[in-house]
Design a protein around this motif. Structure first.
Motif, PDB file in Angstrom:
ATOM      1  N   SER A 193      -7.091  11.962   2.532  1.00 44.33           N
ATOM      2  CA  SER A 193      -8.045  11.433   1.567  1.00 44.33           C
ATOM      3  C   SER A 193      -9.441  11.916   1.926  1.00 44.33           C
ATOM      4  O   SER A 193      -9.814  11.943   3.099  1.00 44.33           O
ATOM      5  CB  SER A 193      -8.003   9.898   1.562  1.00 44.33           C
ATOM      6  N   ASN A 194     -10.179  12.322   0.895  1.00 44.60           N
ATOM      7  CA  ASN A 194     -11.556  12.792   1.062  1.00 44.60           C
ATOM      8  C   ASN A 194     -11.675  13.954   2.042  1.00 44.60           C
ATOM      9  O   ASN A 194     -12.566  14.005   2.886  1.00 44.60           O
ATOM     10  CB  ASN A 194     -12.496  11.654   1.481  1.00 44.60           C
ATOM     11  N   GLY A 231      -6.523  14.064  -2.508  1.00 43.07           N
ATOM     12  CA  GLY A 231      -7.236  14.041  -1.241  1.00 43.07           C
ATOM     13  C   GLY A 231      -8.449  14.936  -1.168  1.00 43.07           C
ATOM     14  O   GLY A 231      -9.050  15.091  -0.105  1.00 43.07           O
TER      15      GLY A 231
END
Length: 404
Positions: A193-194, A231
């Protein structure tokens, strides 16, 4: 690259005639449409673009995205209901905690794919499908043995509640093939994620493709779908250095050429990167004060509306909309050329959105605009702590302001 269109917030502020302090989420639907179209058009033909509804399930955003995306990734019966009311496009049902009634309703709604997160979930799906005499198309979600990035949150390559341990995947395939009501359509590899590192993302995608092709060949499966999840991140810490989407698209095009004979389809589940840039959280400064030598601004709002900066212990990207009117007959508190911590109206020291960031000027009555708030903003926040009024929900298209 995600850009910010300031006109939507300005349109809202110009048309706002409320006497209460300003507090609103403002969404620029034109910006969202243009951004989503760029993402879709930049992808090679073997990719399908799904919107991860969890990022922001607002109906107005779903309606804007529906003509553009190939489908929707949903994680609850509530999200299924929202999508089902406005679209006939494919849905992919994921999440580690599916209830029996959700799986039954997903079958009844003809949800196109359901992720399998564990052996027990596979057994339950097969049991329910046998009772309903339907066949369930599944994607096996794999928790890879190798960590694939240094992203903010990792869901694969480390112990998590997500997916099937890669070391167990062959046993799960063997079991799935014994169930007449189960049809393996592919593999799901959402791992991070991110993430802000495009090279790491491309290495992960190639790893996912190679592993899926190995299992397909070993078990003589068709299984054309390789879901690489989402993500892709927003650089909240330095917005001048964003994730390089165009480089990702170029890398995916190279993979399409490399694997042209393999008959595969890549699913991308884009949430944060899709909607973050279209939304701003707008909040009026109620007070500016100094305590123990440090400056603080107090907002009409805070982490009960925008939880992300408090959860991640970061300063959220912001700009200041200066307001020259001051209607009180006494002095206006403010600071010049100083660092300030921006806090909310809650009775907790954890209610912080900005931590010791420099400002040229900030005064009570000015408006703070927190950008990149279109994803994981309102719906992940603890709205009713202290029972403050909720912010307005404002949607702007063609400079027309619509309040909900």
């Amino acid at each position: 690259m995600i850009t910010i269109n300031k006109s939507a917030v300005e349109s809202y502020l110009e048309q706002n005639n409320e006497s209460d302090p300003v507090c609103a989420y403002v969404y620029d639907l034109d910006h969202l449409k243009d951004h989503a179209q760029h993402l879709k058009e930049s992808l090679p033909n073997f990719c399908e673009l799904y919107y991860a509804v969890k990022a922001n399930p607002a109906v107005q955003l779903l309606e804007t995205l529906e003509p553009i995306v190939d489908g929707f990734e949903v994680a609850s019966i509530g999200e299924i209901n929202k999508v089902d009311e406005l679209s006939e496009k494919p849905m992919l049902f994921g999440g580690p905690g599916k209830k029996d009634h959700e799986m039954i309703e997903a079958m009844q709604r003809n949800v196109d794919y359901i992720n399998v997160e564990s052996v027990h979930e596979l057994n339950r799906m097969a049991y329910l499908a046998d009772q309903a005499q339907v066949k369930i198309p599944i994607l096996l979600r794999v928790n890879l043995s190798t960590n694939v990035s240094d992203s903010h949150i990792r869901m694969s390559g480390v112990p998590t509640q997500f997916g099937i341990d890669e070391r167990d995947i062959r046993d799960v395939i063997d079991k799935a093939l014994k169930y007449e009501q189960i049809e393996i359509k592919g593999f799901h590899f959402h791992a991070m994620s991110n993430n802000l590192d495009v090279d790491a993302h491309l290495r992960f995608v190639e790893m996912a493709i190679e592993k899926a092709l190995t299992w397909r060949k070993h078990y003589d499966l068709e299984a054309p779908i390789i879901d690489i999840g989402g993500g892709i991140g927003i650089n909240y810490w330095d917005t001048s250095d964003p994730f390089d989407w165009d480089a990702l698209a170029e890398g995916l095009s190279a993979f399409e050429a490399k694997y042209i004979d393999e008959t595969i389809t890549l699913f991308l589940e884009i949430g944060r990167y899709m909607t973050a840039g279209c939304g701003s959280y707008v909040s009026e400064v109620l007070d500016v004060k100094t305590n123990h030598g440090e400056h603080f601004a107090v907002l009409r709002g805070g982490s009960h509306h925008l939880r992300l900066p408090a959860a991640w212990k970061m300063s959220h990207p912001f700009r200041i909309h200066s307001v020259e009117d001051w209607h009180y007959p006494f002095e206006r508190p403010g600071i010049l050329n100083s660092e300030v911590t921006v806090a909310g109206e809650l009775c907790t020291p954890n209610d912080v959105l900005v931590r010791k960031e420099f400002v040229d000027q900030l005064r009570a009555g000015d408006i703070m605009v927190f950008e990149y708030a279109g994803a994981y903003g309102w719906t992940i926040s603890h709205h009713d702590f202290l029972s403050h009024p909720h912010p307005e929900q404002v949607f702007v298209a063609n400079n027309v302001v619509h309040k909900v």
